[in-house]
Design a protein around this motif. Structure first.
Motif, PDB file in Angstrom:
ATOM      1  N   ARG A   1      46.451  44.448  35.832  1.00 18.53           N
ATOM      2  CA  ARG A   1      45.753  43.465  36.673  1.00 18.53           C
ATOM      3  C   ARG A   1      45.188  42.337  35.827  1.00 18.53           C
ATOM      4  N   ASP A   2      45.171  41.149  36.443  1.00 22.66           N
ATOM      5  CA  ASP A   2      44.524  40.007  35.817  1.00 22.66           C
ATOM      6  C   ASP A   2      43.553  39.375  36.803  1.00 22.66           C
ATOM      7  N   VAL A   3      42.976  38.251  36.434  1.00 20.86           N
ATOM      8  CA  VAL A   3      41.994  37.580  37.290  1.00 20.86           C
ATOM      9  C   VAL A   3      42.611  37.202  38.633  1.00 20.86           C
ATOM     10  N   VAL A   4      43.884  36.791  38.621  1.00 23.80           N
ATOM     11  CA  VAL A   4      44.557  36.383  39.862  1.00 23.80           C
ATOM     12  C   VAL A   4      44.677  37.558  40.820  1.00 23.80           C
ATOM     13  N   ALA A   5      45.069  38.731  40.302  1.00 24.58           N
ATOM     14  CA  ALA A   5      45.209  39.914  41.152  1.00 24.58           C
ATOM     15  C   ALA A   5      43.865  40.315  41.755  1.00 24.58           C
ATOM     16  N   TYR A   6      42.822  40.329  40.907  1.00 18.90           N
ATOM     17  CA  TYR A   6      41.480  40.670  41.414  1.00 18.90           C
ATOM     18  C   TYR A   6      41.029  39.656  42.466  1.00 18.90           C
ATOM     19  N   THR A   7      41.243  38.383  42.185  1.00 19.26           N
ATOM     20  CA  THR A   7      40.805  37.339  43.122  1.00 19.26           C
ATOM     21  C   THR A   7      41.568  37.433  44.442  1.00 19.26           C
ATOM     22  N   SER A   8      42.857  37.776  44.382  1.00 23.22           N
ATOM     23  CA  SER A   8      43.649  37.940  45.613  1.00 23.22           C
ATOM     24  C   SER A   8      43.064  39.036  46.495  1.00 23.22           C
ATOM     25  N   MET A   9      42.685  40.163  45.859  1.00 25.03           N
ATOM     26  CA  MET A   9      42.114  41.270  46.637  1.00 25.03           C
ATOM     27  C   MET A   9      40.745  40.904  47.194  1.00 25.03           C
ATOM     28  N   ILE A  10      39.950  40.214  46.390  1.00 23.83           N
ATOM     29  CA  ILE A  10      38.625  39.764  46.861  1.00 23.83           C
ATOM     30  C   ILE A  10      38.790  38.807  48.045  1.00 23.83           C
ATOM     31  N   THR A  11      39.760  37.898  47.941  1.00 24.11           N
ATOM     32  CA  THR A  11      40.039  36.958  49.044  1.00 24.11           C
ATOM     33  C   THR A  11      40.480  37.700  50.294  1.00 24.11           C
TER      34      THR A  11
END
Length: 790
Positions: A203-213
């Motif tokens: 996971r990277d920041v993009v993956a985490y941000t996608s889930m948060i979104t």
């Protein structure tokens, strides 16, 4: 001739000369020729990037062909993308056919190019061709195919892409995983999105941000999970970026979590993230206002040196959502003079005018849009229709609606709501019919239409909509199922309501309460109480509405012991201050003869509403305690609470039970004379009962003759029973005819008429009525009594 370049080509067997703008190469040796052909594709590629019109692009393509480079993969990829950008699909496909091979990067380039040119159909077609070649799949192909699926509205294709990603071991890839998460949450399948997130190994920041979104957009129930993902993100060594923080601020706004919002603000300051960024600043202002701290939001706004239109909109929308309509209106007025209005500003202004019923100002905004030649988007059009509908200018709302070519679900919803607000139920149903021909209704649409059909008691229309819901696969929605339960209940089809309830997989508190209400309305009190126990086994805590329904069931059952148990439970869950719930308890205790307890509960209510006064007066009236009922009536007036029709019905009932004819007549007279209340059928029924109990049958009969519209089965039954008691067969015969004409299929009507004739020993008439009832196939319903055993 295009100013960017001039191309001329001269060739012979012995020499070759190429001129590209000011670039010229002479052919002197094999080595120079090799250098020419290695640099020429790059030169063409640079010109392709500068190409701004179709004619120049086609000339460049011709040059590529004449130079024998049409099969050059690098140049072909550039040409393919250029043609796709100009929407020249035939040319793009021709280029691709010349360079097609089993090189995955080539296919990826083509897929990306088509997606960027907004040719989503071609993206999916290209992906299918790639799969048929069986040369594998790259992550970017699946990523852009998923994005195309959402744009085209093809969820099944997207799920197949997920299967391909799993098959090729790409579901754990962070890029593919992020795209799958985005795909699933956009289709309201947040559970599937969470499963995909769990499968991503790197996971990277993009993956985490996608889930948060995803959690942010999945509604209030899931917003809190976004913060858990953010904590996990930091524990794994990833710092949230500006996009992540903006999304978390939106979650804080949804949850009204002011402390979390402040923490995000503080984190941004510590990390040196630019708080002056327009999007971040707007999100901060929005968060503070929605979390109930508008002053802090206003301070942030005022401290901003360069106020953007977005920040003005955030401040105005925030106050509007908090219900501070005049403040939001003043901000809109101030905004007109200080910054440029965009479509969001105009839409907010129209919505404010709609709630304030400022029709003239709303029309002024509409004129401003027309004069400025501002092209309306669907959001602003929706706001216009809403403004006209709420300001009761339905013709203007219809004009805007039917003048809009591209209609979406929100536009249809607001028009349907406008019709319903203005009492045009049939037009709302017709508009729903138009909607399903071109747009798929959402949950809000279905609920509005079913609610309207419920009010009309149109079960046939409700069944049609129910069938449509099944065909569209919307039956799993709990909110829709709850509305159908209420609709079938109002239409008298409790069996259908129970089937919908049983079929609903995810039942919330409203589902259980709606079904209990349906059972109580049909007198099925034992089943309602059983359902309450089943609800508790599901670990669902009942609320005030559930307890009110349960108390109504106990009211019908007449069980004092169970009423006391429920009363104690209400105190344990701190609901004793709920006015409607307390009124139900007062009614139940009053019906069970416990007037002292009913009065105690009444006295405990600090802010007594009209309904509370009416409930207590009705309890006294039920037991014929006219003195206390009248005393309470005077106390009510002293408390500056104006009586209504329900109040006088209770007073008339109390007079009737005590045989106080004169007092009852005075109360009836004062209704319209002193309080401006027009007597209803129920009041006339109470008046007839009052006169009948006092033996004044002729006066009661004259009232019904003078006001024929006030005749109903209950009133006629009361007069008929009085005629039997007082032996007045002459009036009784006339009333009996009225009753049988009004309800020819009602067994009780025949029994009442038969009993009246039997009291006068007119056995021939008794036999005649019995034969008539038998001919119609009517049978007496067996009566029963209930006792409470300890």
């Amino acid at each position: 001739m295009n100013p960017f370049f001039t191309v001329s080509i001269t060739s012979s067997r012995n020499s070759k000369f190429v001129l590209l703008g000011k670039f010229s190469i002479s052919y002197f040796s094999n080595s120079t020729a090799e250098n020419l052909y290695t640099s020429l594709p790059e030169k063409f590629a640079s010109y392709l990037e500068k190409c701004r019109d179709i004619n120049s692009l086609k000339k460049l393509h011709a040059c590529v062909i004449t130079q024998g480079l049409e099969r050059n993969i690098f140049l072909g990829s550039k040409l393919l993308n250029s043609f796709a950008n100009f929407n020249l699909l035939p040319e793009s496909k021709w280029v691709f056919s010349k360079i097609i091979n089993n090189n995955l990067s080539l296919w990826n380039s083509a897929i990306v190019g088509y997606y960027r040119a907004d040719q989503c159909d071609e993206v999916l077609g290209l992906y299918l061709n790639l799969r048929r070649r069986k040369i594998g799949v790259h992550s970017s192909a699946i990523t852009f195919a998923l994005k195309s699926c959402f744009k085209l509205g093809t969820p099944e294709f997207g799920r197949n892409l997920h299967a391909d990603a799993f098959k090729f071991g790409l579901s754990s890839d962070r890029f593919v995983g992020s795209s799958l998460i985005e795909f699933y949450y956009k289709y309201d399948q947040i559970g599937e999105a969470a499963k995909v997130f769990d499968e991503i190994t790197d996971r990277d920041v993009v993956a985490y941000t996608s889930m948060i979104t995803g959690y942010s957009q999945a509604g209030d129930r899931h917003a809190s999970k976004a913060f858990r993902i953010a904590i996990d993100m930091q524990m794994n060594g990833f710092e949230p970026n500006r996009v992540t923080l903006v999304t978390l601020l939106q979650c804080a706004s949804r949850l009204r979590a002011l402390n979390k919002g402040r923490s995000i603000h503080g984190y941004a300051i510590r990390r040196g993230i630019d708080c002056l960024d327009e999007i971040f600043e707007t999100s901060l202002i929005d968060m503070y206002i929605k979390c109930g701290d508008p002053d802090c939001g206003a301070i942030l706004f005022n401290e901003t040196s360069r106020k953007s239109t977005g920040s003005w909109n955030a401040l105005m929308a925030g106050y509007f959502q908090l219900g501070h309509l005049l403040k939001s209106f003043n901000i809109f007025v101030q905004m007109v003079g200080e910054c440029e209005l965009d479509l969001i500003s105009l839409a907010n202004g129209l919505l404010i005018c709609a709630d304030l019923k400022y029709l003239l100002i709303g029309k002024s905004i509409h004129c401003f849009i027309i004069r400025g030649g501002i092209p309306l988007d669907l959001i602003c059009t929706t706001a216009l229709i809403d403004m006209y509908s709420k300001c009761n200018d339905l013709s203007a709302a219809m004009s805007v609606f039917y003048g809009t070519d591209a209609k979406d679900a929100a536009l249809f919803n607001v028009m349907i709501a406008g019709y319903l607000q203005n009492g045009c139920v049939l037009r709302a149903i017709e508009t729903f019919g138009e909607m399903i021909m071109c747009v798929r209704p959402n949950t809000g649409t279905i609920i509005s239409v079913v609610s309207a059909l419920s009010d009309m008691e149109d079960v046939r229309g409700g069944k049609c909509v129910h069938g449509y819901v099944f065909r569209q696969g919307l039956e799993a929605s709990t909110d829709i199922a709850n509305q159908f339960i209420s609709m079938y209940d109002k239409c008298g089809f409790v069996g259908y309501a129970r089937k919908v309830f049983d079929w609903t997989r995810i039942k919330d508190r409203i589902s259980w309460t709606s079904m209990m209400t349906a059972l109580v309305n049909r007198g099925l009190t034992n089943e309602a109480i059983t359902l309450f126990h089943l609800m508790q086994r599901q670990n669902l805590e009942p609320d005030a509405v559930t307890f009110t329904c349960l108390i109504q069931a106990l009211n019908q059952l007449g069980s004092l012991m169970l009423t006391r148990e429920v009363h104690a439970r209400i105190y344990r869950v701190f609901l004793e201050k709920h006015v409607t719930l307390m009124n139900s308890l007062i009614t139940t205790y009053g019906k069970q003869g416990k007037l002292t307890m009913a009065r105690y509960l009444f006295n405990q209510i600090k802010e007594k509403h009209l309904s509370s006064w009416n409930t207590m007066i009705a309890a006294y009236g039920m037991h014929g305690d006219f003195t206390r009922a009248l005393t309470l009536f005077h106390e009510m007036k002293e408390a500056n609470v104006a009586p209504d029709g329900v109040t006088f019905k209770s007073i008339l009932s109390a007079c009737s039970h005590n045989g106080l004819i004169n007092e009852g007549l005075q109360a009836f007279s004062s209704m319209q004379k002193d309080h401006g209340i027009i007597p209803s059928d129920e009041h006339y029924s109470c008046l007839v009962d009052l006169l009948c109990r006092g033996g004044k049958l002729e006066e009661a009969y004259n009232i019904l003759e003078q006001f024929p519209l006030r005749k109903n089965a209950s009133t006629l039954g009361t007069l008929l029973s009085a005629c039997r008691i007082h032996g007045n067969c002459e009036i009784g015969e006339s009333v009996g005819r009225w009753l049988l004409e009004m309800e020819p299929e009602n067994t009780s009507a025949y029994c009442s008429v038969s009993n009246m004739y039997a009291a006068g020993e007119r056995w021939d008439k008794v036999a005649q009525i019995g034969a008539l009832a038998k001919k119609k196939g009517l049978e007496r319903t067996t009566g029963y009594s209930l006792i409470e055993s300890k």
